[in-house]
Design a protein around this motif. Structure first.
Motif, PDB file in Angstrom:
ATOM      1  N   GLU A  40     -28.552 -75.429 -49.879  1.00  0.00           N
ATOM      2  CA  GLU A  40     -27.961 -73.835 -49.470  1.00  0.00           C
ATOM      3  C   GLU A  40     -28.630 -72.526 -50.601  1.00  0.00           C
ATOM      4  N   PRO A  41     -29.038 -71.801 -50.441  1.00  0.00           N
ATOM      5  CA  PRO A  41     -29.190 -70.423 -50.823  1.00  0.00           C
ATOM      6  C   PRO A  41     -28.454 -70.427 -52.335  1.00  0.00           C
ATOM      7  N   ALA A  42     -29.973 -69.589 -53.539  1.00  0.00           N
ATOM      8  CA  ALA A  42     -28.781 -69.636 -54.592  1.00  0.00           C
ATOM      9  C   ALA A  42     -28.350 -68.109 -54.974  1.00  0.00           C
ATOM     10  N   THR A  43     -28.829 -66.951 -53.654  1.00  0.00           N
ATOM     11  CA  THR A  43     -29.182 -66.174 -54.281  1.00  0.00           C
ATOM     12  C   THR A  43     -29.084 -65.772 -52.131  1.00  0.00           C
ATOM     13  N   ALA A  44     -27.929 -64.532 -51.958  1.00  0.00           N
ATOM     14  CA  ALA A  44     -28.309 -64.939 -50.104  1.00  0.00           C
ATOM     15  C   ALA A  44     -28.104 -62.789 -50.123  1.00  0.00           C
ATOM     16  N   THR A  45     -28.287 -62.398 -51.360  1.00  0.00           N
ATOM     17  CA  THR A  45     -28.501 -60.267 -51.811  1.00  0.00           C
ATOM     18  C   THR A  45     -29.255 -60.597 -51.560  1.00  0.00           C
ATOM     19  N   ALA A  46     -29.653 -59.951 -50.156  1.00  0.00           N
ATOM     20  CA  ALA A  46     -30.836 -58.750 -49.517  1.00  0.00           C
ATOM     21  C   ALA A  46     -30.395 -57.121 -49.434  1.00  0.00           C
ATOM     22  N   ARG A  47     -31.879 -56.537 -50.432  1.00  0.00           N
ATOM     23  CA  ARG A  47     -31.184 -55.245 -50.324  1.00  0.00           C
ATOM     24  C   ARG A  47     -32.013 -54.313 -48.969  1.00  0.00           C
ATOM     25  N   ALA A  53     -35.713 -45.694 -52.301  1.00  0.00           N
ATOM     26  CA  ALA A  53     -35.298 -46.726 -53.330  1.00  0.00           C
ATOM     27  C   ALA A  53     -34.977 -47.713 -52.502  1.00  0.00           C
ATOM     28  N   LEU A  54     -33.997 -49.017 -53.479  1.00  0.00           N
ATOM     29  CA  LEU A  54     -33.755 -49.896 -53.279  1.00  0.00           C
ATOM     30  C   LEU A  54     -31.841 -49.635 -52.811  1.00  0.00           C
ATOM     31  N   LEU A 119     -30.910 -49.617 -39.897  1.00  0.00           N
ATOM     32  CA  LEU A 119     -30.056 -51.234 -40.380  1.00  0.00           C
ATOM     33  C   LEU A 119     -30.189 -52.045 -39.338  1.00  0.00           C
ATOM     34  N   VAL A 120     -30.000 -51.453 -37.969  1.00  0.00           N
ATOM     35  CA  VAL A 120     -30.711 -52.887 -36.893  1.00  0.00           C
ATOM     36  C   VAL A 120     -31.568 -53.118 -36.959  1.00  0.00           C
ATOM     37  N   GLU A 121     -32.707 -52.220 -37.059  1.00  0.00           N
ATOM     38  CA  GLU A 121     -34.260 -52.481 -36.702  1.00  0.00           C
ATOM     39  C   GLU A 121     -34.853 -53.717 -38.057  1.00  0.00           C
ATOM     40  N   PRO A 122     -34.285 -53.318 -39.000  1.00  0.00           N
ATOM     41  CA  PRO A 122     -34.569 -54.591 -40.107  1.00  0.00           C
ATOM     42  C   PRO A 122     -34.336 -55.829 -39.670  1.00  0.00           C
ATOM     43  N   LEU A 123     -33.312 -55.863 -39.712  1.00  0.00           N
ATOM     44  CA  LEU A 123     -32.339 -56.840 -39.591  1.00  0.00           C
ATOM     45  C   LEU A 123     -32.771 -58.437 -37.765  1.00  0.00           C
ATOM     46  N   LEU A 124     -33.153 -57.152 -36.698  1.00  0.00           N
ATOM     47  CA  LEU A 124     -33.338 -57.528 -35.911  1.00  0.00           C
ATOM     48  C   LEU A 124     -35.160 -58.019 -35.941  1.00  0.00           C
ATOM     49  N   PHE A 297     -35.307 -57.873 -50.043  1.00  0.00           N
ATOM     50  CA  PHE A 297     -35.424 -57.012 -49.358  1.00  0.00           C
ATOM     51  C   PHE A 297     -35.917 -56.598 -47.854  1.00  0.00           C
ATOM     52  N   LEU A 298     -35.862 -55.807 -47.406  1.00  0.00           N
ATOM     53  CA  LEU A 298     -35.603 -55.879 -46.047  1.00  0.00           C
ATOM     54  C   LEU A 298     -36.604 -54.208 -45.646  1.00  0.00           C
ATOM     55  N   VAL A 299     -37.710 -53.295 -45.037  1.00  0.00           N
ATOM     56  CA  VAL A 299     -37.741 -52.768 -44.687  1.00  0.00           C
ATOM     57  C   VAL A 299     -37.812 -52.038 -43.465  1.00  0.00           C
ATOM     58  N   PRO A 300     -36.902 -51.456 -43.356  1.00  0.00           N
ATOM     59  CA  PRO A 300     -37.134 -50.430 -42.175  1.00  0.00           C
ATOM     60  C   PRO A 300     -38.388 -49.914 -41.457  1.00  0.00           C
ATOM     61  N   PRO A 301     -38.999 -50.393 -40.161  1.00  0.00           N
ATOM     62  CA  PRO A 301     -39.857 -49.137 -39.878  1.00  0.00           C
ATOM     63  C   PRO A 301     -40.901 -47.966 -39.979  1.00  0.00           C
ATOM     64  N   VAL A 302     -38.775 -47.344 -39.747  1.00  0.00           N
ATOM     65  CA  VAL A 302     -38.921 -46.206 -40.286  1.00  0.00           C
ATOM     66  C   VAL A 302     -39.483 -45.317 -41.246  1.00  0.00           C
ATOM     67  N   ASP A 303     -39.767 -45.911 -42.181  1.00  0.00           N
ATOM     68  CA  ASP A 303     -40.584 -45.198 -43.574  1.00  0.00           C
ATOM     69  C   ASP A 303     -41.331 -45.903 -43.751  1.00  0.00           C
ATOM     70  N   GLY A 304     -42.009 -46.318 -42.740  1.00  0.00           N
ATOM     71  CA  GLY A 304     -43.962 -46.057 -42.576  1.00  0.00           C
ATOM     72  C   GLY A 304     -44.253 -47.205 -44.237  1.00  0.00           C
ATOM     73  N   ARG A 305     -44.050 -48.064 -44.287  1.00  0.00           N
ATOM     74  CA  ARG A 305     -44.449 -48.800 -45.805  1.00  0.00           C
ATOM     75  C   ARG A 305     -45.159 -50.318 -44.491  1.00  0.00           C
ATOM     76  N   THR A 306     -46.077 -50.596 -45.320  1.00  0.00           N
ATOM     77  CA  THR A 306     -47.210 -51.971 -44.547  1.00  0.00           C
ATOM     78  C   THR A 306     -45.886 -52.986 -44.366  1.00  0.00           C
ATOM     79  N   ILE A 307     -45.468 -53.222 -45.520  1.00  0.00           N
ATOM     80  CA  ILE A 307     -45.000 -54.633 -45.307  1.00  0.00           C
ATOM     81  C   ILE A 307     -43.466 -54.579 -44.577  1.00  0.00           C
ATOM     82  N   LYS A 308     -43.013 -55.239 -43.689  1.00  0.00           N
ATOM     83  CA  LYS A 308     -41.809 -55.425 -42.972  1.00  0.00           C
ATOM     84  C   LYS A 308     -39.829 -55.784 -43.638  1.00  0.00           C
ATOM     85  N   ALA A 309     -40.363 -57.237 -44.890  1.00  0.00           N
ATOM     86  CA  ALA A 309     -39.670 -57.377 -45.690  1.00  0.00           C
ATOM     87  C   ALA A 309     -40.318 -58.563 -47.048  1.00  0.00           C
TER      88      ALA A 309
END
Length: 450
Positions: A40-47, A53-54, A119-124, A297-309
Protein backbone atom coordinates in the motif's frame (compact mmCIF):
# COMPACT_ATOMS: atom_id res chain seq x y z
CA UNK A 1 4.05 -0.40 -17.26
CA UNK A 2 7.80 -0.17 -17.35
CA UNK A 3 10.54 -0.27 -14.71
CA UNK A 4 14.01 1.17 -14.93
CA UNK A 5 16.83 2.40 -12.74
CA UNK A 6 17.91 5.89 -11.79
CA UNK A 7 20.95 6.71 -9.63
CA UNK A 8 21.13 3.02 -8.77
CA UNK A 9 17.55 2.88 -7.51
CA UNK A 10 14.59 1.07 -9.15
CA UNK A 11 11.90 3.37 -10.55
CA UNK A 12 8.59 3.07 -12.33
CA UNK A 13 8.76 4.81 -15.69
CA UNK A 14 5.09 4.23 -16.49
CA UNK A 15 2.12 3.45 -14.28
CA UNK A 16 3.11 3.40 -10.59
CA UNK A 17 -0.04 2.07 -8.92
CA UNK A 18 -3.13 0.01 -9.55
CA UNK A 19 -6.65 0.28 -8.24
CA UNK A 20 -6.87 -2.26 -5.41
CA UNK A 21 -10.60 -2.03 -4.70
CA UNK A 22 -11.12 -3.70 -8.06
CA UNK A 23 -9.81 -7.28 -7.82
CA UNK A 24 -8.42 -8.20 -11.24
CA UNK A 25 -4.91 -6.70 -11.13
CA UNK A 26 -4.20 -7.68 -7.54
CA UNK A 27 -5.41 -11.23 -8.28
CA UNK A 28 -3.16 -11.41 -11.34
CA UNK A 29 -0.14 -10.19 -9.37
CA UNK A 30 -0.74 -12.88 -6.77
CA UNK A 31 -1.24 -15.54 -9.43
CA UNK A 32 2.19 -14.84 -10.95
CA UNK A 33 4.06 -14.88 -7.65
CA UNK A 34 4.08 -11.19 -6.68
CA UNK A 35 1.65 -11.47 -3.77
CA UNK A 36 4.31 -10.77 -1.15
CA UNK A 37 5.55 -7.73 -3.10
CA UNK A 38 2.19 -5.92 -3.20
CA UNK A 39 2.22 -2.90 -0.94
CA UNK A 40 0.00 0.00 0.00
CA UNK A 41 1.13 3.61 -0.38
CA UNK A 42 2.97 4.95 2.65
CA UNK A 43 0.99 8.15 2.08
CA UNK A 44 -1.81 9.09 -0.28
CA UNK A 45 -2.13 12.75 0.66
CA UNK A 46 -2.18 14.60 -2.64
CA UNK A 47 -2.52 18.36 -2.99
CA UNK A 48 -3.46 20.86 -5.67
CA UNK A 49 -1.08 23.53 -6.93
CA UNK A 50 -3.54 26.18 -7.94
CA UNK A 51 -4.28 29.86 -7.48
CA UNK A 52 -0.62 30.43 -6.60
CA UNK A 53 -0.35 27.99 -3.70
CA UNK A 54 -0.31 24.34 -2.71
CA UNK A 55 -3.76 23.56 -1.36
CA UNK A 56 -5.26 20.45 0.23
CA UNK A 57 -7.33 18.22 -2.00
CA UNK A 58 -10.81 18.69 -0.49
CA UNK A 59 -12.45 15.53 0.80
CA UNK A 60 -15.99 14.49 -0.02
CA UNK A 61 -15.69 14.45 -3.80
CA UNK A 62 -16.11 11.95 -6.63
CA UNK A 63 -13.48 12.52 -9.33
CA UNK A 64 -13.33 16.16 -8.24
CA UNK A 65 -17.10 16.70 -8.13
CA UNK A 66 -17.84 17.97 -4.59
CA UNK A 67 -20.57 16.68 -2.32
CA UNK A 68 -19.54 18.52 0.85
CA UNK A 69 -19.11 22.29 0.80
CA UNK A 70 -17.18 22.64 4.09
CA UNK A 71 -13.87 20.98 3.06
CA UNK A 72 -14.13 22.61 -0.35
CA UNK A 73 -14.45 26.06 1.23
CA UNK A 74 -11.59 25.35 3.64
CA UNK A 75 -9.25 24.30 0.82
CA UNK A 76 -9.24 27.70 -0.89
CA UNK A 77 -9.38 26.01 -4.29
CA UNK A 78 -12.48 27.93 -5.43
CA UNK A 79 -13.32 31.61 -5.28
CA UNK A 80 -16.29 32.90 -3.27
CA UNK A 81 -18.27 33.05 -6.50
CA UNK A 82 -17.31 29.48 -7.34
CA UNK A 83 -18.40 28.24 -3.92
CA UNK A 84 -21.73 30.03 -4.23
CA UNK A 85 -22.29 28.37 -7.61
CA UNK A 86 -21.68 24.92 -6.10
CA UNK A 87 -24.03 25.62 -3.20
CA UNK A 88 -26.77 26.76 -5.59
CA UNK A 89 -26.74 23.44 -7.48
CA UNK A 90 -29.02 21.77 -4.94
CA UNK A 91 -31.80 24.15 -5.94
CA UNK A 92 -31.57 23.54 -9.70
CA UNK A 93 -34.17 21.48 -11.59
CA UNK A 94 -33.47 17.73 -11.79
CA UNK A 95 -30.38 16.73 -13.74
CA UNK A 96 -30.74 15.14 -17.17
CA UNK A 97 -27.89 13.18 -18.74
CA UNK A 98 -29.61 11.17 -21.50
CA UNK A 99 -27.64 8.28 -22.94
CA UNK A 100 -24.29 9.95 -22.32
CA UNK A 101 -22.78 13.33 -21.55
CA UNK A 102 -19.33 14.90 -21.23
CA UNK A 103 -18.21 15.07 -17.61
CA UNK A 104 -16.99 18.67 -17.80
CA UNK A 105 -19.96 19.91 -19.76
CA UNK A 106 -22.46 18.43 -17.30
CA UNK A 107 -20.63 19.46 -14.12
CA UNK A 108 -20.05 23.00 -15.43
CA UNK A 109 -23.76 23.37 -16.19
CA UNK A 110 -24.66 22.25 -12.68
CA UNK A 111 -21.85 23.63 -10.50
CA UNK A 112 -19.91 26.07 -12.66
CA UNK A 113 -16.67 25.96 -14.63
CA UNK A 114 -14.44 26.59 -11.60
CA UNK A 115 -15.20 23.11 -10.26
CA UNK A 116 -14.34 21.57 -13.59
CA UNK A 117 -11.23 23.66 -14.25
CA UNK A 118 -9.67 23.36 -10.78
CA UNK A 119 -10.87 19.98 -9.50
CA UNK A 120 -12.28 17.70 -12.18
CA UNK A 121 -9.72 18.51 -14.88
CA UNK A 122 -6.57 17.65 -12.87
CA UNK A 123 -8.07 14.40 -11.56
CA UNK A 124 -9.46 13.16 -14.87
CA UNK A 125 -6.31 14.35 -16.59
CA UNK A 126 -4.25 12.16 -14.30
CA UNK A 127 -6.10 9.13 -15.62
CA UNK A 128 -6.81 9.92 -19.28
CA UNK A 129 -4.50 12.86 -20.09
CA UNK A 130 -7.61 14.26 -21.74
CA UNK A 131 -10.05 17.17 -21.70
CA UNK A 132 -12.82 16.89 -19.11
CA UNK A 133 -15.16 18.85 -21.37
CA UNK A 134 -15.13 16.02 -23.93
CA UNK A 135 -14.62 12.88 -21.79
CA UNK A 136 -17.68 10.62 -21.53
CA UNK A 137 -19.17 10.40 -18.04
CA UNK A 138 -20.77 7.06 -18.83
CA UNK A 139 -17.42 5.56 -19.91
CA UNK A 140 -14.99 7.31 -17.55
CA UNK A 141 -17.03 7.74 -14.36
CA UNK A 142 -19.84 5.17 -14.70
CA UNK A 143 -20.75 5.16 -11.01
CA UNK A 144 -21.38 8.91 -11.13
CA UNK A 145 -23.36 8.57 -14.35
CA UNK A 146 -25.64 5.95 -12.77
CA UNK A 147 -26.01 7.99 -9.58
CA UNK A 148 -26.97 11.13 -11.49
CA UNK A 149 -29.68 9.20 -13.28
CA UNK A 150 -31.04 8.00 -9.93
CA UNK A 151 -30.96 11.34 -8.05
CA UNK A 152 -32.45 14.75 -8.87
CA UNK A 153 -29.27 16.78 -8.33
CA UNK A 154 -25.56 16.26 -8.83
CA UNK A 155 -24.91 17.09 -5.17
CA UNK A 156 -27.27 14.32 -4.04
CA UNK A 157 -25.70 11.88 -6.49
CA UNK A 158 -22.20 12.56 -5.13
CA UNK A 159 -23.38 12.28 -1.52
CA UNK A 160 -25.08 8.97 -2.29
CA UNK A 161 -21.85 7.61 -3.76
CA UNK A 162 -19.87 8.86 -0.75
CA UNK A 163 -22.31 7.18 1.65
CA UNK A 164 -22.12 3.93 -0.29
CA UNK A 165 -18.31 4.08 -0.26
CA UNK A 166 -18.28 4.68 3.51
CA UNK A 167 -20.57 1.71 4.10
CA UNK A 168 -18.44 -0.47 1.86
CA UNK A 169 -15.24 0.59 3.61
CA UNK A 170 -16.75 -0.18 7.00
CA UNK A 171 -17.82 -3.62 5.82
CA UNK A 172 -14.58 -4.54 4.11
CA UNK A 173 -11.91 -6.28 6.14
CA UNK A 174 -9.71 -7.52 3.35
CA UNK A 175 -6.38 -6.19 2.25
CA UNK A 176 -4.14 -6.12 -0.76
CA UNK A 177 -1.02 -6.99 1.20
CA UNK A 178 -1.70 -10.12 3.17
CA UNK A 179 -3.53 -10.95 6.37
CA UNK A 180 -3.83 -7.49 7.92
CA UNK A 181 -7.16 -5.71 7.42
CA UNK A 182 -6.53 -2.35 5.82
CA UNK A 183 -8.43 -2.22 2.53
CA UNK A 184 -6.24 0.29 0.63
CA UNK A 185 -7.74 2.03 -2.38
CA UNK A 186 -4.54 1.81 -4.45
CA UNK A 187 -1.61 -0.61 -4.38
CA UNK A 188 1.88 -0.81 -5.80
CA UNK A 189 4.52 -3.49 -6.17
CA UNK A 190 7.82 -3.31 -4.35
CA UNK A 191 10.46 -2.57 -6.96
CA UNK A 192 7.92 -1.10 -9.36
CA UNK A 193 4.54 -1.88 -10.88
CA UNK A 194 6.44 -2.55 -14.10
CA UNK A 195 7.45 -5.91 -12.62
CA UNK A 196 3.93 -7.21 -13.28
CA UNK A 197 4.09 -7.78 -17.07
CA UNK A 198 7.51 -9.40 -16.72
CA UNK A 199 6.18 -11.76 -14.05
CA UNK A 200 3.18 -12.59 -16.24
CA UNK A 201 5.53 -13.38 -19.13
CA UNK A 202 7.66 -15.63 -16.90
CA UNK A 203 4.57 -17.48 -15.70
CA UNK A 204 3.38 -17.98 -19.28
CA UNK A 205 6.76 -19.36 -20.34
CA UNK A 206 6.76 -21.70 -17.36
CA UNK A 207 3.37 -22.97 -18.52
CA UNK A 208 4.78 -23.71 -21.97
CA UNK A 209 3.95 -20.53 -23.87
CA UNK A 210 6.19 -19.17 -26.59
CA UNK A 211 6.58 -15.38 -26.50
CA UNK A 212 7.96 -13.55 -29.53
CA UNK A 213 9.15 -9.96 -29.08
CA UNK A 214 10.32 -7.61 -31.78
CA UNK A 215 8.13 -9.52 -34.24
CA UNK A 216 5.52 -7.19 -35.78
CA UNK A 217 2.40 -8.88 -37.12
CA UNK A 218 1.72 -7.90 -40.72
CA UNK A 219 -1.48 -9.79 -41.48
CA UNK A 220 -4.13 -12.00 -39.94
CA UNK A 221 -6.21 -14.27 -42.14
CA UNK A 222 -8.71 -17.08 -41.76
CA UNK A 223 -8.11 -20.65 -42.85
CA UNK A 224 -10.50 -23.63 -42.89
CA UNK A 225 -8.94 -24.82 -39.62
CA UNK A 226 -8.59 -21.49 -37.82
CA UNK A 227 -6.25 -18.54 -38.32
CA UNK A 228 -2.94 -17.70 -39.97
CA UNK A 229 -0.72 -14.93 -38.62
CA UNK A 230 1.98 -13.47 -40.84
CA UNK A 231 4.71 -11.76 -38.85
CA UNK A 232 8.28 -10.71 -39.56
CA UNK A 233 10.10 -13.98 -40.18
CA UNK A 234 7.21 -16.11 -38.94
CA UNK A 235 4.02 -17.63 -40.30
CA UNK A 236 1.93 -19.05 -37.48
CA UNK A 237 -1.24 -21.15 -37.55
CA UNK A 238 -3.55 -20.69 -34.58
CA UNK A 239 -6.89 -21.92 -33.31
CA UNK A 240 -7.81 -18.43 -32.05
CA UNK A 241 -6.44 -14.89 -31.97
CA UNK A 242 -6.71 -12.12 -29.39
CA UNK A 243 -5.73 -8.65 -30.58
CA UNK A 244 -4.33 -6.85 -27.53
CA UNK A 245 -2.91 -3.89 -29.45
CA UNK A 246 -3.76 -0.17 -29.69
CA UNK A 247 -6.59 0.97 -31.92
CA UNK A 248 -4.44 1.95 -34.93
CA UNK A 249 -2.67 -1.40 -35.35
CA UNK A 250 -5.92 -3.23 -34.60
CA UNK A 251 -7.68 -1.27 -37.36
CA UNK A 252 -4.94 -2.12 -39.84
CA UNK A 253 -5.08 -5.85 -39.04
CA UNK A 254 -8.89 -5.92 -39.19
CA UNK A 255 -9.27 -3.81 -42.33
CA UNK A 256 -10.24 -6.78 -44.54
CA UNK A 257 -11.52 -9.19 -41.90
CA UNK A 258 -13.86 -6.78 -40.11
CA UNK A 259 -14.00 -3.45 -41.96
CA UNK A 260 -16.79 -2.07 -39.78
CA UNK A 261 -14.68 -2.66 -36.66
CA UNK A 262 -11.60 -1.22 -38.38
CA UNK A 263 -13.48 1.95 -39.29
CA UNK A 264 -14.59 2.48 -35.69
CA UNK A 265 -11.12 1.77 -34.31
CA UNK A 266 -9.62 4.33 -36.68
CA UNK A 267 -11.74 7.00 -34.97
CA UNK A 268 -10.28 6.43 -31.50
CA UNK A 269 -7.91 9.26 -30.59
CA UNK A 270 -4.89 8.94 -28.31
CA UNK A 271 -3.03 11.34 -26.04
CA UNK A 272 0.74 11.47 -25.63
CA UNK A 273 2.59 12.39 -22.48
CA UNK A 274 6.04 12.27 -20.92
CA UNK A 275 7.25 11.38 -17.45
CA UNK A 276 10.27 13.22 -16.08
CA UNK A 277 11.86 11.19 -13.29
CA UNK A 278 14.39 12.96 -11.05
CA UNK A 279 16.77 11.76 -8.33
CA UNK A 280 17.95 14.29 -5.73
CA UNK A 281 20.18 14.24 -2.70
CA UNK A 282 17.60 14.21 0.05
CA UNK A 283 19.57 16.69 2.16
CA UNK A 284 19.35 19.29 -0.63
CA UNK A 285 15.54 19.31 -0.80
CA UNK A 286 13.21 21.49 1.29
CA UNK A 287 11.16 19.91 4.04
CA UNK A 288 8.06 20.90 2.05
CA UNK A 289 8.96 17.88 -0.06
CA UNK A 290 10.78 15.39 2.14
CA UNK A 291 8.94 15.89 5.43
CA UNK A 292 5.54 16.98 4.18
CA UNK A 293 3.95 13.54 4.27
CA UNK A 294 2.47 14.36 0.86
CA UNK A 295 2.40 11.96 -2.06
CA UNK A 296 2.62 14.83 -4.52
CA UNK A 297 0.36 17.36 -6.18
CA UNK A 298 -1.87 17.88 -9.21
CA UNK A 299 -1.88 20.97 -11.40
CA UNK A 300 -5.06 22.27 -13.08
CA UNK A 301 -4.33 23.13 -16.74
CA UNK A 302 -6.15 26.44 -16.26
CA UNK A 303 -3.20 27.67 -14.18
CA UNK A 304 -0.96 27.59 -17.26
CA UNK A 305 1.90 25.51 -15.85
CA UNK A 306 3.92 23.05 -17.89
CA UNK A 307 3.73 20.09 -15.54
CA UNK A 308 0.37 18.46 -14.94
CA UNK A 309 1.33 16.61 -11.76
CA UNK A 310 4.22 15.58 -9.56
CA UNK A 311 4.58 12.41 -7.52
CA UNK A 312 6.92 12.35 -4.52
CA UNK A 313 7.83 8.71 -5.07
CA UNK A 314 10.11 8.39 -2.05
CA UNK A 315 7.27 9.60 0.20
CA UNK A 316 4.57 7.56 -1.49
CA UNK A 317 6.24 4.14 -1.65
CA UNK A 318 8.38 2.60 1.08
CA UNK A 319 10.50 0.72 -1.46
CA UNK A 320 11.21 3.94 -3.38
CA UNK A 321 12.38 5.70 -0.21
CA UNK A 322 14.65 2.91 0.98
CA UNK A 323 17.87 4.86 0.29
CA UNK A 324 18.12 7.50 3.07
CA UNK A 325 20.46 9.66 0.97
CA UNK A 326 18.31 9.74 -2.15
CA UNK A 327 14.90 11.20 -2.96
CA UNK A 328 12.99 10.26 -6.10
CA UNK A 329 10.15 12.22 -7.63
CA UNK A 330 8.62 12.64 -11.04
CA UNK A 331 6.50 15.02 -13.06
CA UNK A 332 4.15 14.48 -15.99
CA UNK A 333 3.84 16.68 -19.08
CA UNK A 334 1.30 16.70 -21.90
CA UNK A 335 -2.34 15.86 -22.46
CA UNK A 336 -4.71 15.46 -25.40
CA UNK A 337 -4.90 18.70 -27.35
CA UNK A 338 -2.05 20.22 -25.35
CA UNK A 339 1.07 18.39 -26.46
CA UNK A 340 3.27 21.27 -27.63
CA UNK A 341 5.66 20.87 -24.70
CA UNK A 342 6.36 17.29 -25.80
CA UNK A 343 8.32 18.69 -28.76
CA UNK A 344 10.97 19.90 -26.31
CA UNK A 345 14.04 17.71 -25.95
CA UNK A 346 14.70 15.76 -22.76
CA UNK A 347 16.97 18.39 -21.21
CA UNK A 348 14.35 21.09 -21.77
CA UNK A 349 11.64 18.96 -20.15
CA UNK A 350 13.88 18.45 -17.13
CA UNK A 351 14.50 22.21 -16.91
CA UNK A 352 10.82 23.21 -17.18
CA UNK A 353 9.94 20.58 -14.58
CA UNK A 354 12.55 22.00 -12.22
CA UNK A 355 11.25 25.51 -12.81
CA UNK A 356 7.70 24.51 -11.88
CA UNK A 357 8.88 22.45 -8.92
CA UNK A 358 10.85 25.44 -7.70
CA UNK A 359 7.78 27.66 -7.78
CA UNK A 360 5.49 25.01 -6.28
CA UNK A 361 7.61 23.57 -3.44
CA UNK A 362 10.85 25.55 -3.41
CA UNK A 363 13.20 23.02 -5.01
CA UNK A 364 16.42 24.82 -5.97
CA UNK A 365 18.79 21.84 -6.22
CA UNK A 366 19.82 20.15 -9.43
CA UNK A 367 19.07 16.42 -9.65
CA UNK A 368 21.93 13.94 -9.46
CA UNK A 369 20.25 11.98 -12.24
CA UNK A 370 17.21 12.31 -14.48
CA UNK A 371 15.43 10.45 -17.24
CA UNK A 372 12.53 11.27 -19.56
CA UNK A 373 10.12 8.56 -20.65
CA UNK A 374 7.85 9.41 -23.56
CA UNK A 375 4.56 7.59 -24.00
CA UNK A 376 3.61 8.59 -27.54
CA UNK A 377 -0.02 7.77 -28.27
CA UNK A 378 -0.19 6.01 -24.93
CA UNK A 379 -3.64 6.92 -23.60
CA UNK A 380 -6.87 6.33 -25.57
CA UNK A 381 -9.54 9.00 -25.26
CA UNK A 382 -13.12 8.28 -24.20
CA UNK A 383 -15.39 10.92 -25.78
CA UNK A 384 -19.17 10.98 -25.51
CA UNK A 385 -20.53 7.89 -27.24
CA UNK A 386 -17.40 5.82 -26.59
CA UNK A 387 -19.23 2.83 -25.14
CA UNK A 388 -21.58 2.69 -28.13
CA UNK A 389 -18.51 2.64 -30.38
CA UNK A 390 -16.98 -0.20 -28.37
CA UNK A 391 -20.22 -2.16 -28.68
CA UNK A 392 -20.14 -1.74 -32.47
CA UNK A 393 -16.51 -2.89 -32.61
CA UNK A 394 -17.18 -5.97 -30.51
CA UNK A 395 -20.33 -6.74 -32.49
CA UNK A 396 -18.37 -6.73 -35.75
CA UNK A 397 -15.56 -8.85 -34.30
CA UNK A 398 -18.02 -11.33 -32.78
CA UNK A 399 -19.04 -12.31 -36.31
CA UNK A 400 -15.62 -13.96 -36.59
CA UNK A 401 -15.57 -16.83 -34.04
CA UNK A 402 -12.14 -17.39 -32.56
CA UNK A 403 -11.16 -13.70 -32.82
CA UNK A 404 -11.42 -11.21 -29.95
CA UNK A 405 -10.04 -7.79 -29.01
CA UNK A 406 -8.94 -6.31 -25.71
CA UNK A 407 -6.99 -3.36 -24.39
CA UNK A 408 -7.15 0.11 -22.87
CA UNK A 409 -9.30 1.52 -25.69
CA UNK A 410 -12.36 -0.52 -24.76
CA UNK A 411 -13.39 -0.82 -21.11
CA UNK A 412 -11.06 1.46 -19.14
CA UNK A 413 -7.42 2.56 -19.16
CA UNK A 414 -6.52 1.37 -15.65
CA UNK A 415 -4.60 -1.85 -15.04
CA UNK A 416 -7.53 -3.81 -13.52
CA UNK A 417 -9.78 -2.73 -16.38
CA UNK A 418 -7.23 -3.95 -18.92
CA UNK A 419 -6.86 -7.28 -17.11
CA UNK A 420 -10.66 -7.64 -17.10
CA UNK A 421 -10.77 -6.79 -20.81
CA UNK A 422 -8.24 -9.54 -21.47
CA UNK A 423 -10.36 -11.95 -19.46
CA UNK A 424 -13.41 -11.19 -21.61
CA UNK A 425 -11.38 -11.79 -24.77
CA UNK A 426 -10.01 -15.09 -23.49
CA UNK A 427 -13.47 -16.28 -22.51
CA UNK A 428 -14.82 -15.34 -25.94
CA UNK A 429 -12.25 -17.31 -27.92
CA UNK A 430 -12.38 -20.28 -25.55
CA UNK A 431 -16.15 -20.39 -25.89
CA UNK A 432 -15.81 -20.30 -29.69
CA UNK A 433 -13.30 -23.16 -29.62
CA UNK A 434 -15.48 -25.20 -27.29
CA UNK A 435 -18.52 -24.73 -29.52
CA UNK A 436 -16.71 -25.65 -32.70
CA UNK A 437 -17.69 -29.11 -33.94
CA UNK A 438 -16.54 -28.76 -37.53
CA UNK A 439 -13.81 -26.85 -39.38
CA UNK A 440 -14.48 -23.17 -39.87
CA UNK A 441 -16.19 -22.26 -43.11
CA UNK A 442 -14.09 -20.40 -45.66
CA UNK A 443 -13.97 -16.70 -45.03
CA UNK A 444 -16.22 -14.21 -46.80
CA UNK A 445 -15.59 -10.56 -47.43
CA UNK A 446 -18.04 -8.69 -45.18
CA UNK A 447 -18.24 -5.79 -47.65
CA UNK A 448 -19.25 -7.93 -50.66
CA UNK A 449 -20.49 -11.18 -49.15
CA UNK A 450 -18.05 -13.09 -51.38
Amino acid sequence: MYTGELAGAPVDLGAESMLARRPEAVALARAVGLGDAIEEPATATARLWTRGALRPMPSGHVMGVPGDLAPLAASGVLSAEGLARVEAEAGLPPAEVGEDVAVGEFVAARMGREVVDRLVEPLLGGVYAGDAYSISMRAAVPALFDAVRAHPTLTEAVRALQSAAARRAAAEHTTVTGAAATGAFFAGISGGIGRLPLAVADACRAAGARILTGTPVREIGRTPEGWRITADGEVLDADAVVLAVPAGPAARLLDTLAPAAASELDRIAYASMALVTLAFRRAELPEAVTASGASGFLVPPVDGRTIKASTFSSNKWAWSGADPELFLLRTSVGRHGDEGDLHKDDAELVDVSLRDLGEAVGIAARPVASTVTRWDGGLPQYPVGHLARVARIRGAVAALPGLAVCGAQYDGVGIPACVASAGKAAEAVLAALGARTAPLAPTTDQRTGQ
